[in-house]
Write a protein that holds these residues in place. Sequence first.
Motif, PDB file in Angstrom:
ATOM      1  N   ARG A  37       0.839  -1.193   0.000  1.00 24.63           N
ATOM      2  CA  ARG A  37       0.000   0.000   0.000  1.00 24.63           C
ATOM      3  C   ARG A  37       0.875   1.244   0.000  1.00 24.63           C
ATOM      4  O   ARG A  37       1.962   1.254   0.563  1.00 24.63           O
ATOM      5  CB  ARG A  37      -0.886   0.027   1.235  1.00 24.63           C
ATOM      6  N   ARG A  38       0.338   2.306  -0.601  1.00 24.92           N
ATOM      7  CA  ARG A  38       1.056   3.577  -0.634  1.00 24.92           C
ATOM      8  C   ARG A  38       0.206   4.662   0.002  1.00 24.92           C
ATOM      9  O   ARG A  38      -0.988   4.723  -0.207  1.00 24.92           O
ATOM     10  CB  ARG A  38       1.381   3.984  -2.062  1.00 24.92           C
ATOM     11  N   VAL A  39       0.870   5.512   0.754  1.00 25.50           N
ATOM     12  CA  VAL A  39       0.244   6.690   1.330  1.00 25.50           C
ATOM     13  C   VAL A  39       0.886   7.879   0.627  1.00 25.50           C
ATOM     14  O   VAL A  39       2.092   8.086   0.725  1.00 25.50           O
ATOM     15  CB  VAL A  39       0.479   6.783   2.854  1.00 25.50           C
ATOM     16  N   ASN A  40       0.102   8.618  -0.111  1.00 22.75           N
ATOM     17  CA  ASN A  40       0.630   9.767  -0.845  1.00 22.75           C
ATOM     18  C   ASN A  40       0.640  11.001   0.037  1.00 22.75           C
ATOM     19  O   ASN A  40      -0.348  11.323   0.685  1.00 22.75           O
ATOM     20  CB  ASN A  40      -0.207  10.023  -2.097  1.00 22.75           C
ATOM     21  N   LEU A  41       1.776  11.669   0.048  1.00 25.10           N
ATOM     22  CA  LEU A  41       1.958  12.907   0.801  1.00 25.10           C
ATOM     23  C   LEU A  41       2.481  13.951  -0.183  1.00 25.10           C
ATOM     24  O   LEU A  41       3.675  14.251  -0.199  1.00 25.10           O
ATOM     25  CB  LEU A  41       2.942  12.691   1.954  1.00 25.10           C
ATOM     26  N   PRO A  42       1.609  14.502  -1.011  1.00 24.33           N
ATOM     27  CA  PRO A  42       2.056  15.361  -2.109  1.00 24.33           C
ATOM     28  C   PRO A  42       2.773  16.639  -1.696  1.00 24.33           C
ATOM     29  O   PRO A  42       3.546  17.185  -2.473  1.00 24.33           O
ATOM     30  CB  PRO A  42       0.763  15.677  -2.865  1.00 24.33           C
ATOM     31  N   ASP A  43       2.549  17.120  -0.492  1.00 27.54           N
ATOM     32  CA  ASP A  43       3.161  18.380  -0.075  1.00 27.54           C
ATOM     33  C   ASP A  43       4.331  18.217   0.883  1.00 27.54           C
ATOM     34  O   ASP A  43       4.920  19.205   1.316  1.00 27.54           O
ATOM     35  CB  ASP A  43       2.108  19.280   0.580  1.00 27.54           C
ATOM     36  N   GLU A  44       4.670  17.000   1.225  1.00 28.69           N
ATOM     37  CA  GLU A  44       5.711  16.763   2.226  1.00 28.69           C
ATOM     38  C   GLU A  44       7.097  16.767   1.588  1.00 28.69           C
ATOM     39  O   GLU A  44       7.283  16.258   0.492  1.00 28.69           O
ATOM     40  CB  GLU A  44       5.473  15.435   2.928  1.00 28.69           C
ATOM     41  N   GLN A  45       8.060  17.353   2.295  1.00 27.40           N
ATOM     42  CA  GLN A  45       9.444  17.355   1.830  1.00 27.40           C
ATOM     43  C   GLN A  45      10.144  16.086   2.307  1.00 27.40           C
ATOM     44  O   GLN A  45       9.962  15.674   3.458  1.00 27.40           O
ATOM     45  CB  GLN A  45      10.178  18.582   2.355  1.00 27.40           C
ATOM     46  N   PRO A  46      10.978  15.477   1.460  1.00 27.72           N
ATOM     47  CA  PRO A  46      11.673  14.246   1.845  1.00 27.72           C
ATOM     48  C   PRO A  46      12.511  14.378   3.106  1.00 27.72           C
ATOM     49  O   PRO A  46      12.563  13.456   3.918  1.00 27.72           O
ATOM     50  CB  PRO A  46      12.560  13.936   0.634  1.00 27.72           C
ATOM     51  N   GLU A  47      13.152  15.537   3.306  1.00 29.41           N
ATOM     52  CA  GLU A  47      13.990  15.730   4.488  1.00 29.41           C
ATOM     53  C   GLU A  47      13.158  15.664   5.768  1.00 29.41           C
ATOM     54  O   GLU A  47      13.601  15.150   6.785  1.00 29.41           O
ATOM     55  CB  GLU A  47      14.710  17.080   4.436  1.00 29.41           C
ATOM     56  N   VAL A  48      11.951  16.199   5.702  1.00 31.65           N
ATOM     57  CA  VAL A  48      11.070  16.191   6.863  1.00 31.65           C
ATOM     58  C   VAL A  48      10.525  14.790   7.099  1.00 31.65           C
ATOM     59  O   VAL A  48      10.539  14.279   8.217  1.00 31.65           O
ATOM     60  CB  VAL A  48       9.919  17.217   6.687  1.00 31.65           C
ATOM     61  N   PHE A  49      10.080  14.144   6.025  1.00 33.47           N
ATOM     62  CA  PHE A  49       9.514  12.808   6.176  1.00 33.47           C
ATOM     63  C   PHE A  49      10.554  11.806   6.666  1.00 33.47           C
ATOM     64  O   PHE A  49      10.250  10.932   7.471  1.00 33.47           O
ATOM     65  CB  PHE A  49       8.880  12.326   4.870  1.00 33.47           C
ATOM     66  N   SER A  50      11.801  11.961   6.219  1.00 33.41           N
ATOM     67  CA  SER A  50      12.841  11.037   6.697  1.00 33.41           C
ATOM     68  C   SER A  50      13.050  11.192   8.202  1.00 33.41           C
ATOM     69  O   SER A  50      13.310  10.213   8.899  1.00 33.41           O
ATOM     70  CB  SER A  50      14.148  11.216   5.929  1.00 33.41           C
ATOM     71  N   CYS A  51      12.918  12.417   8.724  1.00 34.09           N
ATOM     72  CA  CYS A  51      13.008  12.631  10.177  1.00 34.09           C
ATOM     73  C   CYS A  51      11.847  11.953  10.896  1.00 34.09           C
ATOM     74  O   CYS A  51      12.020  11.373  11.969  1.00 34.09           O
ATOM     75  CB  CYS A  51      13.008  14.116  10.513  1.00 34.09           C
ATOM     76  N   ILE A  52      10.667  12.041  10.306  1.00 32.60           N
ATOM     77  CA  ILE A  52       9.494  11.400  10.908  1.00 32.60           C
ATOM     78  C   ILE A  52       9.684   9.893  10.951  1.00 32.60           C
ATOM     79  O   ILE A  52       9.425   9.251  11.976  1.00 32.60           O
ATOM     80  CB  ILE A  52       8.213  11.796  10.153  1.00 32.60           C
ATOM     81  N   PHE A  93      15.334  24.335   3.545  1.00 28.50           N
ATOM     82  CA  PHE A  93      14.478  25.295   2.867  1.00 28.50           C
ATOM     83  C   PHE A  93      13.084  24.698   2.814  1.00 28.50           C
ATOM     84  O   PHE A  93      12.881  23.609   2.309  1.00 28.50           O
ATOM     85  CB  PHE A  93      14.978  25.594   1.452  1.00 28.50           C
ATOM     86  N   HIS A  94      12.111  25.428   3.354  1.00 24.65           N
ATOM     87  CA  HIS A  94      10.730  24.946   3.379  1.00 24.65           C
ATOM     88  C   HIS A  94       9.942  25.735   2.343  1.00 24.65           C
ATOM     89  O   HIS A  94       9.831  26.958   2.424  1.00 24.65           O
ATOM     90  CB  HIS A  94      10.134  25.128   4.777  1.00 24.65           C
ATOM     91  N   HIS A  95       9.407  25.033   1.330  1.00 25.87           N
ATOM     92  CA  HIS A  95       8.729  25.682   0.215  1.00 25.87           C
ATOM     93  C   HIS A  95       7.520  26.507   0.667  1.00 25.87           C
ATOM     94  O   HIS A  95       7.314  27.608   0.180  1.00 25.87           O
ATOM     95  CB  HIS A  95       8.315  24.643  -0.830  1.00 25.87           C
ATOM     96  N   ALA A  96       6.728  25.985   1.594  1.00 23.34           N
ATOM     97  CA  ALA A  96       5.537  26.709   2.046  1.00 23.34           C
ATOM     98  C   ALA A  96       5.913  27.999   2.775  1.00 23.34           C
ATOM     99  O   ALA A  96       5.238  29.019   2.646  1.00 23.34           O
ATOM    100  CB  ALA A  96       4.678  25.823   2.944  1.00 23.34           C
ATOM    101  N   ALA A  97       7.014  27.958   3.536  1.00 23.53           N
ATOM    102  CA  ALA A  97       7.462  29.146   4.265  1.00 23.53           C
ATOM    103  C   ALA A  97       8.252  30.088   3.359  1.00 23.53           C
ATOM    104  O   ALA A  97       8.364  31.277   3.628  1.00 23.53           O
ATOM    105  CB  ALA A  97       8.308  28.757   5.462  1.00 23.53           C
ATOM    106  N   GLY A  98       8.820  29.523   2.289  1.00 19.03           N
ATOM    107  CA  GLY A  98       9.631  30.323   1.371  1.00 19.03           C
ATOM    108  C   GLY A  98      10.948  30.762   1.964  1.00 19.03           C
ATOM    109  O   GLY A  98      11.531  31.761   1.546  1.00 19.03           O
ATOM    110  N   ALA A  99      11.418  30.014   2.966  1.00 17.67           N
ATOM    111  CA  ALA A  99      12.652  30.398   3.648  1.00 17.67           C
ATOM    112  C   ALA A  99      13.295  29.189   4.310  1.00 17.67           C
ATOM    113  O   ALA A  99      12.710  28.121   4.392  1.00 17.67           O
ATOM    114  CB  ALA A  99      12.341  31.460   4.712  1.00 17.67           C
ATOM    115  N   GLU A 100      14.532  29.401   4.782  1.00 18.41           N
ATOM    116  CA  GLU A 100      15.240  28.398   5.576  1.00 18.41           C
ATOM    117  C   GLU A 100      14.618  28.401   6.963  1.00 18.41           C
ATOM    118  O   GLU A 100      14.446  29.454   7.573  1.00 18.41           O
ATOM    119  CB  GLU A 100      16.654  28.849   5.762  1.00 18.41           C
ATOM    120  N   ILE A 101      14.247  27.232   7.447  1.00 20.92           N
ATOM    121  CA  ILE A 101      13.703  27.119   8.805  1.00 20.92           C
ATOM    122  C   ILE A 101      14.389  25.957   9.508  1.00 20.92           C
ATOM    123  O   ILE A 101      15.030  25.128   8.881  1.00 20.92           O
ATOM    124  CB  ILE A 101      12.163  26.916   8.816  1.00 20.92           C
ATOM    125  N   LEU A 102      14.263  25.908  10.817  1.00 24.44           N
ATOM    126  CA  LEU A 102      14.813  24.792  11.568  1.00 24.44           C
ATOM    127  C   LEU A 102      14.106  23.505  11.153  1.00 24.44           C
ATOM    128  O   LEU A 102      12.884  23.463  11.055  1.00 24.44           O
ATOM    129  CB  LEU A 102      14.632  25.000  13.071  1.00 24.44           C
TER     130      LEU A 102
END
Length: 107
Positions: A37-52, A93-102
């Motif tokens: 099964r696949r769970v699609n996360l179209p707006d998630e960044q790989p760097e964030v998901f790998s941390c999760i 770099f977070h696309h939704a924020a348009g900036a570098e964030i923690l």
Amino acid sequence: MDGPQKRLFAAHKDILCVSPFFAAAYTQAQPSDSPNRRVNLPDEQPEVFSCILEYLYKGDYYPQLVHNKQLNSWELEDTGTDKDGQSNGATLFHHAAGAEILRDTAV
């Protein structure tokens, strides 16, 4: 995961389903008899998901919060920079924020 970069992550169902979000998403994704099964996360960044995923598997993720005894404060561990002078861990770099964030904020 099917984010902007179309990366695919593999994870064990039992690990993912510890999270209520993924437990609900997993039951809604593809037929129950499908082994992959696949769970699609179209707006998630790989760097964030790998941390999760790292958190779900290990109970923590990188970079970790560390106590600075000299300043008696908490801060993200120093991850240094890569060969291009870019941060390689504590920020992204977070696309939704348009900036570098923690990274910790994004997670």
